[in-house]
Design an enzyme around this catalytic site. Structure first.
Site, PDB file in Angstrom:
ATOM      1  N   HIS A   1      29.684  49.834  56.532  1.00  0.00           N
ATOM      2  CA  HIS A   1      30.975  50.524  56.611  1.00  0.00           C
ATOM      3  C   HIS A   1      30.736  51.821  57.393  1.00  0.00           C
ATOM      4  O   HIS A   1      29.644  52.401  57.317  1.00  0.00           O
ATOM      5  CB  HIS A   1      31.489  51.009  55.254  1.00  0.00           C
ATOM      6  CG  HIS A   1      31.628  49.985  54.166  1.00  0.00           C
ATOM      7  ND1 HIS A   1      30.568  49.516  53.437  1.00  0.00           N
ATOM      8  CD2 HIS A   1      32.735  49.399  53.653  1.00  0.00           C
ATOM      9  CE1 HIS A   1      31.015  48.665  52.521  1.00  0.00           C
ATOM     10  NE2 HIS A   1      32.328  48.569  52.623  1.00  0.00           N
TER      11      HIS A   1
ATOM     12  N   ASP B   1      29.131  54.539  55.301  1.00  0.00           N
ATOM     13  CA  ASP B   1      27.716  54.383  54.904  1.00  0.00           C
ATOM     14  C   ASP B   1      26.789  55.079  55.877  1.00  0.00           C
ATOM     15  O   ASP B   1      25.666  55.423  55.528  1.00  0.00           O
ATOM     16  CB  ASP B   1      27.271  52.909  54.936  1.00  0.00           C
ATOM     17  CG  ASP B   1      28.173  51.981  54.183  1.00  0.00           C
ATOM     18  OD1 ASP B   1      28.811  52.438  53.222  1.00  0.00           O
ATOM     19  OD2 ASP B   1      28.239  50.786  54.556  1.00  0.00           O
TER      20      ASP B   1
ATOM     21  N   GLU C   1      38.002  39.719  52.425  1.00  0.00           N
ATOM     22  CA  GLU C   1      37.114  39.482  51.277  1.00  0.00           C
ATOM     23  C   GLU C   1      37.921  39.572  49.984  1.00  0.00           C
ATOM     24  O   GLU C   1      38.320  40.663  49.568  1.00  0.00           O
ATOM     25  CB  GLU C   1      35.990  40.530  51.291  1.00  0.00           C
ATOM     26  CG  GLU C   1      34.948  40.271  50.226  1.00  0.00           C
ATOM     27  CD  GLU C   1      33.773  41.241  50.315  1.00  0.00           C
ATOM     28  OE1 GLU C   1      33.328  41.552  51.449  1.00  0.00           O
ATOM     29  OE2 GLU C   1      33.312  41.680  49.258  1.00  0.00           O
TER      30      GLU C   1
ATOM     31  N   HIS D   1      32.785  38.436  42.952  1.00  0.00           N
ATOM     32  CA  HIS D   1      34.249  38.499  42.966  1.00  0.00           C
ATOM     33  C   HIS D   1      34.849  37.188  42.454  1.00  0.00           C
ATOM     34  O   HIS D   1      35.889  37.189  41.786  1.00  0.00           O
ATOM     35  CB  HIS D   1      34.767  38.776  44.381  1.00  0.00           C
ATOM     36  CG  HIS D   1      34.317  40.088  44.947  1.00  0.00           C
ATOM     37  ND1 HIS D   1      34.712  40.526  46.197  1.00  0.00           N
ATOM     38  CD2 HIS D   1      33.528  41.074  44.455  1.00  0.00           C
ATOM     39  CE1 HIS D   1      34.165  41.710  46.439  1.00  0.00           C
ATOM     40  NE2 HIS D   1      33.435  42.057  45.393  1.00  0.00           N
TER      41      HIS D   1
ATOM     42  N   ASP E   1      29.221  36.942  50.703  1.00  0.00           N
ATOM     43  CA  ASP E   1      28.532  38.105  50.163  1.00  0.00           C
ATOM     44  C   ASP E   1      27.788  37.604  48.939  1.00  0.00           C
ATOM     45  O   ASP E   1      28.388  37.124  47.972  1.00  0.00           O
ATOM     46  CB  ASP E   1      29.530  39.212  49.770  1.00  0.00           C
ATOM     47  CG  ASP E   1      29.725  40.214  50.895  1.00  0.00           C
ATOM     48  OD1 ASP E   1      29.269  39.929  52.017  1.00  0.00           O
ATOM     49  OD2 ASP E   1      30.333  41.274  50.653  1.00  0.00           O
TER      50      ASP E   1
ATOM     51  N   ASP F   1      31.825  44.333  38.059  1.00  0.00           N
ATOM     52  CA  ASP F   1      31.255  43.856  39.317  1.00  0.00           C
ATOM     53  C   ASP F   1      29.869  44.488  39.429  1.00  0.00           C
ATOM     54  O   ASP F   1      29.709  45.554  40.017  1.00  0.00           O
ATOM     55  CB  ASP F   1      32.168  44.300  40.469  1.00  0.00           C
ATOM     56  CG  ASP F   1      31.697  43.782  41.799  1.00  0.00           C
ATOM     57  OD1 ASP F   1      30.859  42.872  41.820  1.00  0.00           O
ATOM     58  OD2 ASP F   1      32.184  44.283  42.830  1.00  0.00           O
TER      59      ASP F   1
ATOM     60  N   ASP G   1      27.101  43.499  40.916  1.00  0.00           N
ATOM     61  CA  ASP G   1      26.402  43.408  42.207  1.00  0.00           C
ATOM     62  C   ASP G   1      24.878  43.329  42.065  1.00  0.00           C
ATOM     63  O   ASP G   1      24.139  44.052  42.749  1.00  0.00           O
ATOM     64  CB  ASP G   1      26.754  44.627  43.093  1.00  0.00           C
ATOM     65  CG  ASP G   1      28.151  44.532  43.695  1.00  0.00           C
ATOM     66  OD1 ASP G   1      28.666  43.410  43.850  1.00  0.00           O
ATOM     67  OD2 ASP G   1      28.728  45.593  44.025  1.00  0.00           O
TER      68      ASP G   1
HETATM   69  C1  XUL Z   1      33.175  45.610  46.905  1.00  0.00           C
HETATM   70  C2  XUL Z   1      32.635  44.846  48.046  1.00  0.00           C
HETATM   71  C3  XUL Z   1      32.595  45.578  49.344  1.00  0.00           C
HETATM   72  C4  XUL Z   1      32.869  44.718  50.533  1.00  0.00           C
HETATM   73  C5  XUL Z   1      32.943  45.464  51.841  1.00  0.00           C
HETATM   74  O1  XUL Z   1      33.201  44.906  45.726  1.00  0.00           O
HETATM   75  O2  XUL Z   1      32.207  43.734  47.913  1.00  0.00           O
HETATM   76  O3  XUL Z   1      31.347  46.167  49.453  1.00  0.00           O
HETATM   77  O4  XUL Z   1      31.902  43.727  50.667  1.00  0.00           O
HETATM   78  O5  XUL Z   1      33.828  46.500  51.820  1.00  0.00           O
HETATM   79 CO    CO Z   2      31.338  42.379  49.200  1.00  0.00          CO
END
Ligand code: XUL
Ligand code: CO
Length: 433
Positions: free
Chosen positions: A99, A102, A230, A269, A294, A305, A307
Site C-alpha cells: 500500500h 506502507d 478483496e 476473510h 491472500d 482477523d 492474519d
Molecule cells: C485487510 C486486508 C488488507 C488487504 C489490502 O484485512 O486483507 O491488507 O489485503 O488492503
Molecule cells: Co488481504
C-alpha cells in the site's frame, strides 16, 4: 543486503527429511508439478505492510517490535525497502505487494505524500531491476488515516471521495510504473458502523462510480493488469459492502463491471464471512471472477482477523485444488497477507514464518495436483451428476412446468435417493496428504 538478518543462515530446498529449520521441505521452486514449476504455480508474494510496517500492536497494547526503519523520514523508508528486498531475496519469492502508506511517510499534504511515494517507487524500480523481484499488486491504504474513518468512496463527505479518487490514481500510477500485474481494492471502511446514520443506497452508488472510474483509468492508461476487489464481511467496520464473493459479484453485475473486475480472495476473510476458503475459490471460479489469493490463517475461536501464517496443509490442499481447477493463476498469485504474533520479536521469526507458510502451500499444491491427476475425486463428482448427461435431462432446463408435469405422470417417475458418499470422499482426500 542489510545487516538486519545477520546470523540467519541462507535458505535452500533440502527435502522433507531435513533437520534444518532454515530450509524448505516442500517448496522446490524448479520442481515441475502438472507441467509447470512450483515457482510459476504458486507465484509467492510478500506483503510489505505486515512484515515491515506493522508495529506489533493489538487492541490492548501498542508497539512490541523494535525495527531500525520505524520513523517518518525518507531515510527510514529507504532502509525499510533495503530490508524488505533483503528478505524477498533470501526467501526467493518472485513478488511483493504494498500500500502507499506502507512504503512512504505521509507528509503534510496530498502533494507531499505523492512526492514521497514517487521517490520510493523510483527506489523500488532500481531494486527490482537489480534483483528481478516483481510487483504482484499495488493498492491504496484508504482506511488507516482518520480522514477515512467514515469510508473512502462511500464517505458522506464528497471531499473525502475526491481525496480517495486522487489517492487511487497515484497508487495505480505507482503500480503501473513498477509493472505491477494487478491493482487491488480492499474497502475496509466501505461499510457502516450503524445504519442509523447511513444512506446505504447512496453509498452503494458512490462505490459503483469509484469502481467505474478505476476501470476507465485502467483502459485510458492501457494498464494490462487485473483490477481485483478483496471481499471481507467486517473488521474494521461493523458491516462491509464487499462482504464475500457472492456479494461482490452481485455488486459487479449491478454496475455492469463483472467482465472488468475479479476478486482477490483471502483465507481469513472467507472464514469471517462464515465460509471455507475453498467455497469462495470455487464460487469465484464458477462466476468467472477468480483472480488472486491472500494467504493466511485465522484463529477459529477468536472471531478476529488474526492474519496468521498458514500451516494447515489439509486446508491448503483444498484451496490449491480449487486454484488448479480454475486453471491456475493468470495475473494472480499467493500473497502472504500474514503477520507474526506480537511476541515473535526476532528477525529469524520473520524468515521462519514465511518458510513455514511457503512449505505449507507447496505441500498443499503437491497434494492437490496428485488428487487432480489421479482423477478419483472428479470421477466421483462426475458420476453423481451423470443423470444430467442425457439429452432429455439437458432439454428439461429449457422446458416448462406444465410439460415437466406431464412427463412425470407419463413416465411414472419415482426418484431413487443415492448416497452422497461424503465419508468415502473425505477418506480419499486424506490419502493424498
Ligand atoms: C485487510 C486486508 C488488507 C488487504 C489490502 O484485512 O486483507 O491488507 O489485503 O488492503
Ligand atoms: Co488481504
Amino acid at each position: 543486503m542489510t545487516d538486519f538478518f545477520n546470523g540467519v543462515p541462507a535458505l535452500s530446498y533440502e527435502g522433507p527429511e531435513t533437520d534444518n529449520e532454515f530450509a524448505f521441505r516442500h517448496y522446490n521452486p524448479d520442481e515441475v508439478v502438472l507441467g509447470k514449476s512450483m515457482r510459476d504455480h504458486l507465484r509467492f508474494a510478500c506483503a510489505y505492510w505486515h512484515s515491515f510496517a506493522w508495529p506489533g500492536g493489538d487492541p490492548f497494547g501498542g508497539q512490541t517490535f523494535e525495527r531500525p526503519w520505524f520513523g517518518d523520514s525518507m531515510e527510514h523508508a529507504r532502509l525499510k525497502a533495503d530490508v524488505a528486498f533483503d528478505m524477498f531475496q533470501r526467501l526467493g519469492v518472485p513478488y511483493f505487494c504494498f500500500h502507499d502508506a506502507d512504503v512512504r511517510p505521509e507528509g503534510s499534504s496530498f502533494a507531499e505524500a505523492t512526492r514521497n511515494l514517487e521517490e520510493i517507487v523510483d527506489y523500488f524500480a532500481q531494486k527490482m531491476d537489480e534483483t528481478g523481484i516483481k510487483l504482484l499488486w499495488g493498492t491504496a491504504n484508504l482506511f488507516s488515516h482518520r480522514r477515512f474513518m467514515a469510508g473512502a468512496a462511500t464517505n458522506p463527505d464528497p471531499d473525502v471521495f475526491a481525496y480517495s479518487a486522487a489517492t487511487i490514481k497515484t497508487c495505480m500510477d505507482a503500480t503501473m510504473r513498477l509493472g505491477g500485474e494487478n491493482y487491488v481494492l480492499w474497502g475496509g471502511r466501505e461499510g457502516y458502523e450503524t445504519l442509523l446514520n447511513t444512506d446505504m443506497g447512496r453509498e452503494r452508488k458512490q462505490a459503483g462510480a469509484m469502481l467505474q472510474m478505476v476501470v476507465d483509468y485502467k483502459h485510458k492508461t492501457g494498464f494490462k493488469g487485473a483490477i481485483l476487489i478483496e471481499p471481507k464481511p467486517q473488521e474494521p467496520t461493523k458491516h462491509q459492502y464487499d462482504y464475500d464473493v457472492a456479494t461482490v459479484y452481485g455488486f459487479l453485475k449491478d454496475f455492469g463491471l463483472e467482465g472488468e473486475v475479479q476478486v482477490n480472495i483471502e483465507q481469513g476473510h472467507a472464514i469471517l464471512a462464515g465460509h471455507t476458503f475453498e467455497h469462495e475459490l470455487a464460487l469465484a471460479r464458477e462466476l468467472g471472477i477468480f483472480g488472486s489469493i491472500d494467504m493466511n490463517r485465522n484463529d477459529y475461536q477468536s472471531g478476529w482477523d488474526t492474519d496468521q501464517f498458514p500451516n494447515n496443509v489439509p486446508e491448503m490442499t483444498l484451496a490449491y485444488y480449487e486454484v488448479l481447477r480454475a486453471g491456475g493463476f493468470k495475473t494472480g498469485g499467493t500473497n502472504f497477507d500474514a503477520k507474526l504474533r506480537r511476541q515473535s520479536l526476532d528477525p529469524a521469526d520473520l524468515i521462519l514464518a514465511h518458510v513455514g507458510g511457503m512449505d505449507a502451500c507447496a505441500a498443499g499444491l503437491k497434494a492437490a495436483a496428485a488428487m487432480l491427476q489421479d482423477g478419483k475425486l472428479e470421477a466421483a463428482r462426475k458420476d453423481r451428476y451423470a443423470g444430467w448427461d442425457t439429452p432429455a435431462a439437458t432439454a428439461m432446463l429449457d422446458s416448462d412446468l406444465t410439460s415437466i408435469e406431464a412427463m412425470v405422470r407419463n413416465a411414472k417417475l419415482d426418484p431413487k435417493p443415492r448416497s452422497g458418499q461424503q465419508e468415502r470422499l473425505e477418506n480419499l482426500v486424506n490419502r493424498y496428504l
